[in-house]
Design an enzyme around this catalytic site. Structure first.
Site, PDB file in Angstrom:
ATOM      1  N   ASP A  44      13.410   5.343  38.831  1.00  0.00           N
ATOM      2  CA  ASP A  44      13.915   4.000  38.550  1.00  0.00           C
ATOM      3  C   ASP A  44      15.445   3.986  38.589  1.00  0.00           C
ATOM      4  O   ASP A  44      16.076   2.937  38.424  1.00  0.00           O
ATOM      5  CB  ASP A  44      13.384   3.456  37.225  1.00  0.00           C
ATOM      6  CG  ASP A  44      13.704   4.332  36.025  1.00  0.00           C
ATOM      7  OD1 ASP A  44      14.433   5.329  36.182  1.00  0.00           O
ATOM      8  OD2 ASP A  44      13.232   4.004  34.917  1.00  0.00           O
ATOM      9  N   LYS A 113       5.515   8.948  36.538  1.00  0.00           N
ATOM     10  CA  LYS A 113       6.326   9.548  35.480  1.00  0.00           C
ATOM     11  C   LYS A 113       6.680   8.487  34.458  1.00  0.00           C
ATOM     12  O   LYS A 113       7.042   7.360  34.821  1.00  0.00           O
ATOM     13  CB  LYS A 113       7.609  10.164  36.050  1.00  0.00           C
ATOM     14  CG  LYS A 113       8.483  10.843  34.974  1.00  0.00           C
ATOM     15  CD  LYS A 113       9.631  11.632  35.583  1.00  0.00           C
ATOM     16  CE  LYS A 113      10.761  10.755  36.043  1.00  0.00           C
ATOM     17  NZ  LYS A 113      11.415  10.003  34.920  1.00  0.00           N
ATOM     18  N   GLU A 115       8.562   7.908  30.335  1.00  0.00           N
ATOM     19  CA  GLU A 115       9.440   8.469  29.321  1.00  0.00           C
ATOM     20  C   GLU A 115       8.808   8.358  27.934  1.00  0.00           C
ATOM     21  O   GLU A 115       8.082   7.411  27.646  1.00  0.00           O
ATOM     22  CB  GLU A 115      10.786   7.729  29.327  1.00  0.00           C
ATOM     23  CG  GLU A 115      11.521   7.817  30.646  1.00  0.00           C
ATOM     24  CD  GLU A 115      12.810   7.014  30.655  1.00  0.00           C
ATOM     25  OE1 GLU A 115      13.163   6.428  29.605  1.00  0.00           O
ATOM     26  OE2 GLU A 115      13.483   6.972  31.708  1.00  0.00           O
ATOM     27  N   GLU A 182      15.889  16.051  30.334  1.00  0.00           N
ATOM     28  CA  GLU A 182      17.186  15.537  30.772  1.00  0.00           C
ATOM     29  C   GLU A 182      18.224  15.636  29.663  1.00  0.00           C
ATOM     30  O   GLU A 182      17.984  15.216  28.534  1.00  0.00           O
ATOM     31  CB  GLU A 182      17.064  14.080  31.237  1.00  0.00           C
ATOM     32  CG  GLU A 182      18.377  13.499  31.733  1.00  0.00           C
ATOM     33  CD  GLU A 182      18.229  12.172  32.442  1.00  0.00           C
ATOM     34  OE1 GLU A 182      19.253  11.589  32.855  1.00  0.00           O
ATOM     35  OE2 GLU A 182      17.088  11.694  32.582  1.00  0.00           O
TER      36      GLU A 182
END
Length: 275
Positions: A44, A113, A115, A182
Site C-alpha cells: 500500500d 498481507k 498489519e 519493520e
C-alpha cells in the site's frame, strides 16, 4: 521455479535468504521476476510512490486490486503478496475475509498481507481458514502511523519488546505463513526470528531476519520525498531518467530527434502527386 508460501517457509533457517521487492505495475514486475526475486510485494506504499498521497491511509481495496492484477500478469515465478489497505480488515472478521477474497480473486495475488498482532489474530485465522495465505506485519505499521505519532522505531522498551515477541508468536499460531518486521532493533528482530517457525522479512530490522524487503523506488533512487535510514540505494535510476528526459527535450529543440533512422519513407513519386 515458481515460488510459493511453502517454498518460502522451507527457506527459513537455510543459507538462502528470501528476497522481496515492491512493484505496482506489469513492466517492473516482469523485470524483478526475470532477475529471480522470490517475492513481489504489492504494497500500500503505492499510495506514496504511485498515487502521491502523504500516507497509506487513503489507499482503497480497488486501488490494490488494480495494481495487484497488473503485477500478477508480469510475475511468472515470484510469489505476489498484496497488502490489505487501511480499514479493509480492521472493522470485522467478515470484512477481512471478503476483502482478502477480492484481492486474491480479482487481484490475482498469491497471498495477502495485513498489519497488527494479537488484535488481528481472529482476522488472520478466518482468512487462513478461507484458504488464503496471510503474511503478518509487526513493528512500525504504517497504517497506524497516526496512533504512533510518526515514523518511529518500535520495540525499544522492555515492555514493547516483550509485546512484539508475543505478537509474533500469536500471528504464527493464528496461521500466518510469514512475518514482516519493520523498524525494529536488530537484536530484537533476531530474537523474534529465533522464536517462531515461520520466516521473518526485515525492513529496517537488521541482518538476522530470514529475508529482506525494500520499496523499489527507494532502492532505485526514484523517490526522494522521504528516505528512511534503512534504505540502501542500489542504483540511481531517478537521475538516469532525469538525464534522459533532458536529452530528449534538447534533441527535439535542436531538430536532431527524430533522425532518419526513426522515420518512415514514401516514394517521391507519390509525394509529387500530392502537390
Amino acid at each position: 521455479m515458481k515460488n510459493t508460501t511453502t517454498t518460502l517457509m522451507q527457506m527459513k533457517g537455510t543459507d538462502k535468504k528470501i528476497s522481496m521487492i515492491t512493484a505496482y505495475d506489469y513492466t517492473t514486475a516482469k523485470i524483478l521476476d526475470e532477475c529471480g526475486v522470490n517475492t513481489i510485494l504489492v504494497g500500500d506504499s503505492l499510495g506514496n510512490t504511485i498515487l502521491g498521497y502523504e500516507d497509506t491511509i487513503s489507499v482503497t481495496v480497488d486501488d490494490m486490486i488494480h495494481h495487484s492484477a497488473a503485477v500478477a500478469r508480469g510475475a511468472k515465478n515470484a510469489l505476489v503478496v498484496t497488502d490489505m489497505p487501511f480499514m479493509s480488515y480492521q472493522a470485522s472478521v467478515y470484512d477481512a475475509v471478503v476483502n482478502a477474497g477480492r484481492i486474491m480473486k480479482e487481484g490475482r495475488a498469491g497471498a495477502v498481507k495485513l498489519e497488527g498482532g494479537q488484535d488481528m489474530c481472529p482476522q488472520i485465522s478466518a482468512i487462513v481458514k478461507a484458504s488464503i495465505p496471510v503474511c503478518a506485519h509487526l513493528g512500525l505499521t504504517p497504517q497506524s502511523i497516526n496512533a504512533f505519532g510518526g515514523f518511529k522505531v518500535q520495540g525499544k522498551t522492555e515492555a514493547a519488546a516483550k509485546k512484539l515477541i508475543e505478537d509474533a508468536k500469536a500471528v504464527e499460531a493464528a496461521g500466518a505463513y510469514m512475518l514482516v518486521l519493520e523498524c525494529v532493533p536488530e537484536k530484537l528482530a533476531k530474537i523474534v526470528t529465533e522464536s517462531i517457525s515461520i520466516p521473518t522479512i526485515g525492513i529496517g530490522a537488521g541482518r538476522y531476519c530470514d529475508g529482506q524487503v525494500l520499496v523499489n523506488q527507494d532502492m532505485f533512487g526514484m523517490f526522494s520525498d522521504f528516505v528512511p535510514k534503512f534504505v540502501k540505494q542500489f542504483a540511481n535510476v531517478g537521475d538516469a531518467m532525469r538525464g534522459a528526459v533532458k536529452a530528449y527535450i534538447d534533441e527535439i529543440n535542436a531538430g536532431t530527434f527524430p533522425g532518419p533512422e526513426h522515420t518512415y519513407k514514401i516514394d517521391d513519386e507519390v509525394i509529387e502527386k500530392l502537390y
